[in-house]
Design a protein around this motif. Structure first.
Motif, PDB file in Angstrom:
ATOM      1  N   HIS B 278       0.821  -1.217   0.000  1.00  0.00           N
ATOM      2  CA  HIS B 278       0.000   0.000   0.000  1.00  0.00           C
ATOM      3  C   HIS B 278       0.854   1.266   0.000  1.00  0.00           C
ATOM      4  N   ASP B 279       2.149   1.121   0.209  1.00  0.00           N
ATOM      5  CA  ASP B 279       3.046   2.276   0.255  1.00  0.00           C
ATOM      6  C   ASP B 279       3.633   2.574  -1.125  1.00  0.00           C
ATOM      7  N   VAL B 280       2.801   2.665  -2.121  1.00  0.00           N
ATOM      8  CA  VAL B 280       3.326   2.924  -3.461  1.00  0.00           C
ATOM      9  C   VAL B 280       2.626   4.140  -4.060  1.00  0.00           C
ATOM     10  N   GLU B 281       3.363   4.752  -4.967  1.00  0.00           N
ATOM     11  CA  GLU B 281       2.847   5.920  -5.681  1.00  0.00           C
ATOM     12  C   GLU B 281       2.606   5.449  -7.116  1.00  0.00           C
ATOM     13  N   LEU B 282       1.359   5.579  -7.604  1.00  0.00           N
ATOM     14  CA  LEU B 282       1.059   5.119  -8.965  1.00  0.00           C
ATOM     15  C   LEU B 282       1.418   6.219  -9.946  1.00  0.00           C
ATOM     16  N   LEU B 283       2.048   5.843 -11.051  1.00  0.00           N
ATOM     17  CA  LEU B 283       2.555   6.841 -11.997  1.00  0.00           C
ATOM     18  C   LEU B 283       1.948   6.612 -13.376  1.00  0.00           C
ATOM     19  N   GLU B 284       1.945   7.658 -14.174  1.00  0.00           N
ATOM     20  CA  GLU B 284       1.521   7.524 -15.561  1.00  0.00           C
ATOM     21  C   GLU B 284       2.774   7.287 -16.393  1.00  0.00           C
ATOM     22  N   GLY B 285       3.020   6.094 -16.801  1.00  0.00           N
ATOM     23  CA  GLY B 285       4.227   5.790 -17.566  1.00  0.00           C
ATOM     24  C   GLY B 285       5.458   6.281 -16.831  1.00  0.00           C
ATOM     25  N   CYS B 286       6.626   5.818 -17.219  1.00  0.00           N
ATOM     26  CA  CYS B 286       7.756   6.261 -16.441  1.00  0.00           C
ATOM     27  C   CYS B 286       9.062   6.138 -17.165  1.00  0.00           C
ATOM     28  N   GLY B 287       9.954   6.999 -16.748  1.00  0.00           N
ATOM     29  CA  GLY B 287      11.339   6.850 -17.138  1.00  0.00           C
ATOM     30  C   GLY B 287      12.049   6.125 -16.027  1.00  0.00           C
ATOM     31  N   GLY B 288      12.033   6.705 -14.831  1.00  0.00           N
ATOM     32  CA  GLY B 288      12.719   6.083 -13.700  1.00  0.00           C
ATOM     33  C   GLY B 288      11.709   5.542 -12.707  1.00  0.00           C
ATOM     34  N   CYS B 289      11.156   4.398 -12.986  1.00  0.00           N
ATOM     35  CA  CYS B 289      10.225   3.779 -12.034  1.00  0.00           C
ATOM     36  C   CYS B 289      10.060   2.316 -12.367  1.00  0.00           C
ATOM     37  N   LEU B 290       9.154   1.636 -11.665  1.00  0.00           N
ATOM     38  CA  LEU B 290       8.880   0.230 -11.937  1.00  0.00           C
ATOM     39  C   LEU B 290       7.595   0.139 -12.743  1.00  0.00           C
ATOM     40  N   ALA B 291       7.583  -0.736 -13.719  1.00  0.00           N
ATOM     41  CA  ALA B 291       6.362  -0.936 -14.476  1.00  0.00           C
ATOM     42  C   ALA B 291       6.240  -2.403 -14.800  1.00  0.00           C
ATOM     43  N   GLY B 292       5.004  -2.891 -14.797  1.00  0.00           N
ATOM     44  CA  GLY B 292       4.839  -4.309 -15.076  1.00  0.00           C
ATOM     45  C   GLY B 292       3.460  -4.587 -15.627  1.00  0.00           C
ATOM     46  N   THR B 293       3.306  -5.791 -16.173  1.00  0.00           N
ATOM     47  CA  THR B 293       1.995  -6.184 -16.685  1.00  0.00           C
ATOM     48  C   THR B 293       1.224  -6.893 -15.587  1.00  0.00           C
ATOM     49  N   VAL B 294      -0.076  -6.651 -15.602  1.00  0.00           N
ATOM     50  CA  VAL B 294      -0.926  -7.223 -14.558  1.00  0.00           C
ATOM     51  C   VAL B 294      -1.060  -8.727 -14.773  1.00  0.00           C
ATOM     52  N   ALA B 295      -0.686  -9.506 -13.770  1.00  0.00           N
ATOM     53  CA  ALA B 295      -0.789 -10.965 -13.870  1.00  0.00           C
ATOM     54  C   ALA B 295      -2.051 -11.456 -13.169  1.00  0.00           C
ATOM     55  N   ALA B 296      -2.425 -10.786 -12.105  1.00  0.00           N
ATOM     56  CA  ALA B 296      -3.636 -11.170 -11.385  1.00  0.00           C
ATOM     57  C   ALA B 296      -4.119  -9.960 -10.617  1.00  0.00           C
ATOM     58  N   SER B 297      -5.381  -9.968 -10.355  1.00  0.00           N
ATOM     59  CA  SER B 297      -5.946  -8.812  -9.664  1.00  0.00           C
ATOM     60  C   SER B 297      -7.144  -9.289  -8.867  1.00  0.00           C
ATOM     61  N   ARG B 298      -7.246  -8.868  -7.622  1.00  0.00           N
ATOM     62  CA  ARG B 298      -8.410  -9.275  -6.852  1.00  0.00           C
ATOM     63  C   ARG B 298      -8.840  -8.163  -5.910  1.00  0.00           C
ATOM     64  N   ILE B 310       7.239  -8.018 -13.493  1.00  0.00           N
ATOM     65  CA  ILE B 310       8.140  -6.913 -13.796  1.00  0.00           C
ATOM     66  C   ILE B 310       9.431  -7.414 -14.412  1.00  0.00           C
ATOM     67  N   GLY B 311       9.857  -6.729 -15.436  1.00  0.00           N
ATOM     68  CA  GLY B 311      11.187  -6.954 -15.976  1.00  0.00           C
ATOM     69  C   GLY B 311      11.292  -8.198 -16.827  1.00  0.00           C
ATOM     70  N   VAL B 312      12.512  -8.447 -17.283  1.00  0.00           N
ATOM     71  CA  VAL B 312      12.768  -9.542 -18.205  1.00  0.00           C
ATOM     72  C   VAL B 312      12.464 -10.892 -17.548  1.00  0.00           C
ATOM     73  N   LYS B 313      12.814 -10.983 -16.276  1.00  0.00           N
ATOM     74  CA  LYS B 313      12.613 -12.272 -15.590  1.00  0.00           C
ATOM     75  C   LYS B 313      11.224 -12.405 -14.993  1.00  0.00           C
ATOM     76  N   ARG B 314      10.370 -11.470 -15.296  1.00  0.00           N
ATOM     77  CA  ARG B 314       8.970 -11.509 -14.842  1.00  0.00           C
ATOM     78  C   ARG B 314       8.858 -11.731 -13.340  1.00  0.00           C
ATOM     79  N   ARG B 315       9.572 -10.932 -12.592  1.00  0.00           N
ATOM     80  CA  ARG B 315       9.448 -10.970 -11.128  1.00  0.00           C
ATOM     81  C   ARG B 315       8.045 -10.538 -10.738  1.00  0.00           C
ATOM     82  N   ARG B 316       7.508 -11.227  -9.746  1.00  0.00           N
ATOM     83  CA  ARG B 316       6.151 -10.850  -9.331  1.00  0.00           C
ATOM     84  C   ARG B 316       6.196  -9.996  -8.080  1.00  0.00           C
ATOM     85  N   VAL B 317       5.498  -8.891  -8.088  1.00  0.00           N
ATOM     86  CA  VAL B 317       5.317  -8.098  -6.870  1.00  0.00           C
ATOM     87  C   VAL B 317       3.835  -7.752  -6.755  1.00  0.00           C
TER      88      VAL B 317
END
Lengths: 289, 369, 286
Positions: B278-298, B310-317
């Motif tokens: 819950h301690d995250v700031e949501l951004l609109e696209g980014c240069g210096g940030c984390l971005a990933g595709t949604v794998a699951a949502s509930r 996230i990333g090449v190795k598809r780390r899940r957060v």
């Protein structure tokens, strides 16, 4: 954490006696068991072989002793299967169904255990003796029950009556009826269900009960003594033969026959311990007398 | 009574259940020993009680060395997880037992034992049940009898092993509040063991977080929640996500991108980034940030939990997205942790911490795959 | 076969899909009645037909009274001895680990398995003045075999497993934490044993006592060889029944048997009461 806590005895535990007390208690227990259980057992075998192996074998080869062995085997061969069938029937009805008077019936099954063996014999003397209602009728038709093999078998059945049933009832109660219901729902007949589902579940408990039943059947003395009439070579079982030989001061003979019975007891204990060790849960925690 | 535990270790058959643990407890404090099963917390409690003897180290009760004293001499009140009530004794006899076994000069008259036991039963709100036998009581009532019995001997310290472990959730919450009240009223120095972080954080003055036979952190609820000192504590208390990162030039990098997070004085090299969903700031696209595709949502209560790859190795957060936020309906989300910590990676404590997390079903496992 | 089922009391409470209820219960009831109930009822019926004065005369005959006293008194003392040593043996087997423990544990059942006649002649031989044990006591003028003391030895032998096997499983169930609780409350080991452990075992110990007692009262085979069988001194009640039977004095045999049966059933009742009481009061049986 719980598992590792078991090993705490290494240093000093708050809940155990100190080593000295422990040593004394173990010594007292072993001493008591040694004097009361081990010595009698040793005595049987030393006395049996007191006059050498050939005297021992001779005593066993004696015709009266051999006929006593034969009679004992015969009696057990009749009494044990009958009580086995009864035990399974009673356990099936009591463990798998609910009905009024179930607890009372279970108590009745245990009844022979609380009756003196002598009284177990006496009941048949009163039932079939010459002064009973059917005694004279039996005599007129030449049917001999008392002082003959049928009486011995009856008395043996009486004293070994509860063994199989009381092993099976708690075991089958624990197992419930789900397995049988599943088998029936899959289309098995009642008999198939019993033979292929129930029986495999209870086989070790059954063996356990049969084992104890057999040991008692072969070793019973008091009840059989009352109904046998002590006719040598005809109505003497092994325990009765032991008595006769002993009273005739033929100690070597008496202990030779007794050693066979003691061996039977040891084998019974060994198999019983093995069963408890290997199949403890399959013969249930109710393995008490 | 102040307690001081110094360099205490306990080995069971060459397996170290506790490794050189030190802790100071102030008089009147309410302390929680918190950790997963196997962390050594119950062993620790039993060593304080004298139910087990330490392999090494010292336990001081005030100024007095209690390490080699027997459990009877230590005069501690111990409440067992199973309560361990004497089932052949009435409630009153259970509570009075500790007083009735005193010998010699400390002997107490029967009437006095009875009076004190009744007083304690009143304190734990069981008046009128003194003639009952344990099996005639509910779980919560047994728990209170056990507590009254432990308090009857006027213990120097009160020790409770998973005091609410065997109770259902409702009773548990009530008893928790009630135990705090009793503690405040009687002022006993109290140590209790729990694997339930909510219980520890809510009830204790200070929480001792334990893992693998060691103390990871000691502190008030705010300390251990907001300023966890180790990956284990971060992962064990509250929910967390983590990501393997790299520290270079005071910047935190993921894959080949800087995240715009200032690593301060952290040592360079591989590290783990920890943050709370819950301690995250949501951004609109980014240069210096984390971005990933949604794998699951509930949907979880008033927010949405989203698992991102996230990333090449598809780390899940996992992160939290407010329901009315536009990102909630997107398939790709960018964010940056607002509060976070980095810990050097490859450290022993971090990896062993993971193992315990996976073992304990109560804890939300980190989403690293 | 279904006669028993027709009685209203035997109606099933719960319908079941399992077959064979009527058959198995019917067979069990018929067999039970033929082997146990009818023959036992015969004893009661025969002794009732004696008439009260005659029954009383036989039951209070000095020789009968003495035999009953020896059987019941001996059984009582033997059961007491077994309670002490049986509990101790159970404790040692449950709590301590030592080489041969499993073997010893198995050996406890020996009196169950060893035919009584075998035990009888073995004990008589051991405790005779020239036997292994008897010869140790003979120099002091203590005779064991062929005296009431010998009866006691035999009754202890056959009763021991009843106490051990009743107490042992309950002992295994004792929660270690209960003992630890007693220790944290300041109780030393003897206090814990006397005030916490033994009272908790009391129902099991009482049951074991009653079982050992009941068995010893009726015991015959292991006793008669070692007892000496002197009327008024070392003649047990079961032996007197046999003697009366051999004299064709069925009336006397029946009367003594019914007294013994009555007392045995009373003991059985007491066992059930102990367990019911214990379950009600403490929430556990034995």
């Amino acid at each position: 954490m719980a598992a590792s806590r078991r090993g705490t005895a290494t240093i000093r535990s708050a809940v155990s006696e100190n080593p000295a007390t422990r040593g004394i208690l173990i010594a007292v227990a072993l001493g008591f068991l040694g004097v009361f259980l081990l010595l009698p057992l040793l005595a049987v075998f030393t006395q049996a072989f007191a006059k050498g192996v050939s005297a021992y074998l001779e005593a066993l080869a004696e015709p009266d002793s051999r006929s006593a062995i034969r009679l004992t085997l015969l009696v057990a061969a009749i009494a044990v299967p009958l009580n086995l069938v009864f035990g399974v029937s009673a356990a099936w009805a009591i463990a798998k169904f609910d009905f009024k008077g179930k607890a009372f019936l279970t108590t009745l099954i245990d009844l022979p255990f609380s009756v003196s063996p002598v009284i177990s014999g006496l009941v048949y003397v009163l039932l079939f003796g010459s002064s009973s209602l059917i005694g004279p009728w039996l005599m007129r038709h030449g049917i001999q029950i008392l002082f003959a093999v049928p009486g011995i078998v009856l008395a043996t059945i009486f004293v070994t009556f509860p063994f199989v049933a009381r092993e099976l009832i708690p075991l089958m109660q624990d197992q419930g009826t789900a397995d049988e219901e599943a088998a029936l729902s899959l289309g098995a007949t009642g008999w198939q269900t019993f033979r292929r589902v129930t029986l495999p579940n209870i086989k070790w408990g059954l063996l356990y009960g049969v084992l104890l039943c057999n040991a008692r059947a072969m070793g019973e003395f008091g009840a059989v003594s009352v109904v046998s009439g002590h006719i040598r070579g005809l109505t003497n079982t092994m325990p009765l033969q032991v008595e006769i030989l002993y009273n005739e001061y033929n100690f070597a003979g008496a202990f030779a026959v007794a050693s066979l019975l003691a061996l039977l007891a040891l084998v019974t204990l060994a198999i019983k311990t093995l069963l408890e060790f290997r199949y403890g849960s399959a013969i249930s925690g109710a393995a008490r007398h | 009574m102040d307690l001081s535990i110094r360099q205490v270790r306990k080995e069971f058959d060459h397996f170290a259940a506790l490794e050189d643990v030190s802790l100071d407890i102030r008089s009147g404090e309410l302390i929680a020993l918190l950790g997963p099963s196997g962390s050594g917390k119950t062993t620790f409690l039993r060593l304080i009680a004298g139910l087990d003897m330490p392999t090494g180290g010292t336990i001081l009760f005030g100024e007095e060395d209690a390490s080699r004293k027997s459990v009877q001499e230590r005069n501690v009140g111990f409440v067992f997880q199973s309560y361990a009530l004497f089932r052949h004794m009435t409630v009153l006899d259970n509570v009075g037992f500790g007083l009735s076994v005193r010998k010699g000069a400390e002997r107490i008259a029967r009437a006095e034992i009875r009076r004190r036991a009744l007083e304690l039963l009143d304190l734990v709100q069981l008046s009128g049940l003194e003639k009952r036998y344990p099996h005639q009581l509910s779980g919560g009532q047994r728990q209170r009898v056990a507590l009254a019995r432990a308090m009857a001997i006027e213990p120097r310290v009160l020790l409770l092993d998973e005091p609410f472990g065997a109770l259902d959730a409702q009773v548990r919450r009530e008893l928790r509040r009630w135990l705090r009240e009793i503690h405040d009223a009687t002022g006993h120095t109290t140590v209790f063991v729990t694997h339930d972080q909510e219980e520890a954080l809510e009830l204790a003055d200070r929480v001792v977080v334990m893992n693998n036979g060691r103390i990871e952190q000691v502190g008030a609820a705010d300390d251990v929640y907001d300023r966890p000192v180790s990956p284990f504590v971060f992962g064990f208390i509250g929910e967390s996500s983590n990501l393997p990162v790299r520290v270079e030039n005071r910047q935190v990098w993921f894959d080949d991108r800087p995240l715009g997070l200032d690593a301060g004085d952290a040592a360079g090299g591989d590290a783990l980034l920890y943050f709370r969903p819950h301690d995250v700031e949501l951004l609109e696209g980014c240069g210096g940030c984390l971005a990933g595709t949604v794998a699951a949502s509930r949907r979880v209560a008033e927010t949405r939990r989203v698992e991102l790859e996230i990333g090449v190795k598809r780390r899940r957060v996992e992160i939290e997205v407010p329901l009315d936020h536009p990102a909630a309906s997107r398939s790709r989300i960018a964010f940056r942790p607002k509060r976070w910590r980095i810990f050097p990676n490859g450290g022993k404590s971090a990896s062993t911490g993971m193992r315990h997390l996976e073992r304990d079903a109560n804890i939300l496992a980190p989403t690293e795959s | 076969m279904t006669a028993g089922l027709a009685r209203p009391g035997w109606r099933m409470k719960r319908l079941s899909v399992l077959p064979g209820f009527g058959l198995t219960l019917g067979f069990a009831l018929v067999y039970l009645s033929m082997i146990v109930l009818i023959p036992l009822a015969g004893v009661v019926w025969r002794s009732a037909s004696l008439g009260w004065p005659e029954f009383w005369r036989i039951a209070t005959d000095p020789r009968t009274l003495n035999a009953l006293k020896i059987s019941f008194g001996g059984a009582f003392i033997a059961a007491l001895v077994n309670v002490v040593f049986g509990t101790l043996i159970a404790w040692v087997l449950v709590r301590y680990r030592f080489p041969g423990r499993r073997l010893i544990d198995a050996m406890v059942d020996l009196p169950f398995a060893l035919p009584t006649a075998v035990a009888g002649i073995a004990l008589a031989t051991l405790y005779a003045p020239n036997g292994w044990i008897g010869s140790l006591f003979a120099p002091f003028g203590v005779k064991i075999a062929f005296t009431p003391l010998g009866i006691l030895i035999a009754l202890i032998f056959i009763g021991l497993p009843f106490v051990v096997r009743t107490v042992q499983p309950v002992m295994e169930e004792i929660d270690r934490e209960v003992e630890e609780a007693a220790a944290t409350l300041g109780a030393d080991r003897p206090q814990t044993v006397w005030r916490v452990i033994l009272p908790g075992l009391a129902p099991a110990i009482l049951t074991g006592f009653a079982l050992a007692f009941a068995r010893a009262v009726g015991e015959y085979g292991s006793v008669i060889f070692i007892a000496g069988n002197i009327p008024y001194v070392s003649e047990i009640a079961p032996l007197l029944i046999v003697i009366r039977l051999e004299e064709y004095n069925y009336a006397a045999a029946t009367a003594i048997a019914s007294v013994m049966l009555a007392i045995s059933f009373a003991v059985l009742l007491v066992i059930n009461l102990i367990q019911a009481w214990s379950r009600r009061r403490f929430g556990y049986g034995s």
